[in-house]
Design a protein around this motif. Sequence first.
Motif: not given
Length: 720
Positions: A40-62
């Motif tokens: 859902q998030m991927k569909a709703a967000l701009a690709p670069d934002v999604f990539k950043k969010v996904n990375h943050a989630i994966d790495k436990g980053k802020r």
Amino acid sequence: MAHIRFNALDIVQKRTTERIEAPSNKISEYFQTDVFSLDQMKAALAPDVFKKVNHAIDKGKRIDMDMADQIASAVKSWAMTKGVTHYTHWFQPLTGATAEKHDSFFNAKKGIEVFEGSMLVQQEPDASSFPNGGLRTTFEARGYTAWDPSSPIFVWGRTLCIPTIFVSYTGESLDHKAPLLKAVEAVDKAATKVVQLFDRNVVKVSASLGVEQEYFVIDKALYSARPDLMLSGRTLFGHNPARGQQLDDHYFGAIPSRIYNYMKDFEIESLKLGIPVSTRHNEVAPSQFEVAPLFEDINVATDHNSLMMDVMKRVAERHDLQVLFHEKPFAGLNGSGKHNNWSLLTNTGVNLFQPSNSARENLLFLVFLVNTIKAVADNGDLLRASIASAGNDHRLGANEAPPAIMSVFIGSELTAVLNELEEKGNIKIDKGDNMYMKLGIDKIPNIIMDNTDRNRTSPFAFTGNKFEFRAVGSDQNVAQPMAVLNLIMAEQLTEFHKAVKKEMDKGTDKKIAIVNILRQYIKESKKVRFEGDGYSEEWANEAEKRGLPNIKNTPRAIEAFVSKKSKDLFLRHKVMTPQELEARNEIYLENYMMKIQIESRLMGDIALNQIIPTAVKYQNTLAQNAKNLSDLNLDNSEIVKNIQLISGYTKDLRTLVHEMIEKRKELNEIEDHQERTNKYCDEVKEAYFDKIRYAVDKLELYVDDELWPLPKYRELLFLR
Ligand code: ADP
Ligand code: MG
């Protein structure tokens, strides 16, 4: 008075059940529909934002505020298409339940629906109303919830729920989740280092959890006629029914249709929420059942277990049923637990507890197996503390549940492997030797599941490709035992890695170093391995000889949390500070004491208000009868005996209840929490509960059924 019972019985006889149909025969068509998933998030967000969010989630980053704003806006749009009007931060405070505080999207000033990044990321519930163990004084009673992006956002009813952790204003954890997340991080770090001794490609190890949840379901009307069940979650009285579980006919038997529809209903709701429920069956006791989802990442699995319990409670209402999560709702019958199936997986997809056909990989498997055993051997006290609760005290060691002694079962094949490894301790391994063959670790069968799963009496069992912590209570938040398990594993693996490095620095070959240390651990942890019947008395005696603790009650068990060893351990891995542990200890002591106090008051109230008057009424009938017989010059000795019996139990009851009340008054004066709680356990619960119950249960047997006010076990358990 008995009319409440008979009214309830009447209602139950007339119940019908509504057939529940799934939205589709294909679960895939409705699975996760109420979850703001990564897709859902991927569909709703701009690709670069999604990539950043996904990375943050994966790495436990802020997640920065700009990203948060974009996510919030996407979440709001998605939620509003589902008719959602409010949002809440969803968290798991130390009360044991989940908590929510709903806020509307509607912003009256702006006249529109608003959901900003800041609202997603943080909320401030009034922390003073949640247990905090004196961490904050009331004038600074501020706590806040902080979004945990690693657990998906979901919609429940008309509310958007955002999984969060709950911390005090000064940063101390006030919930179950924060320590779990930290322990999972610690085990990731330690395990990754160890795996890298074998495979440099591994950069992350994550813990998985699959929770088998046991529960009872009874009719709502009967439940409502039992004040003890309603207010304490368990029956404080109740004579054993003629038929209990002795026929063993309930386990895996056909599921009664009313319950079946209930199960189907809550499963559908759970699936929509992304909880992958997959197994359902009857359990051992009448009216007892089990549900198990597929295993998931431990953090998500923990949230899902709490959420599923909420779903089960709410859906039960629609079916006029009551779900009971208490560990021991009915004396004399099996209690309920939560089997926590736990394993560690690498980012390359290897389950570290999976034996394999390759000898090399088996060494890695043995590393994790032996280190787990060692961790339990060294920290049994903490594991025991992690599952301590007033409810679970009735279960542990009660002949049908794992004992309070923490031991590990691994099955005969692995026992043989470890024994061989230990015995071949002095074999010299030369260059060119097949080390694995020489040590007898070349042939661990890939599939040993069938052989290992047979022992159901062990609190901590290896079941083929995972460990199963079975002593966890059915009503408990699994975050705490899982935080402790991952923490002690992190500590153990850290020590192991250090020891291997030290050997290697001395010039020892890596594999040899590993094997040598494993051997040492096998010896040192042997005492905790037990393959026999964990329910037997022989085991309790044997365990005592081996020096394994057998702590039977909560106030004593939780002392382990605040020992110096525990405080150092939690601090070393940044899971909790000594202050946080002290605060928790305080909360648990208080909670335990209050539970015993409530049960004790309830026993008194029910005995004085319901049981004794009923007994007296029946006694009068008997007395009248005795008089009539004597007027007719007939033998009335049997009746008189009966009257004496009843008045004996009634008198005992009255005396015991009054003594217990006096005792409580005395104990309430004690300032020291630990002392007061210990005494509540010994001098209230242990001293009076069984005796009072004995008198009431006898009266239940002798008093006319027509007068008895409380639904009986046979009614609670067999009518549905
Ligand atoms: P049983 O009742 O025989 O113990 P169940 O099938 O009821 O088994 O439950 C087993 C649980 O263990 C399920 O939740 C399953 O998904 C979970 N499980 C299986 N493999 C793993 C694993 N590698 N790690 C964690 N949990 C697992
Ligand atoms: Mg199991």
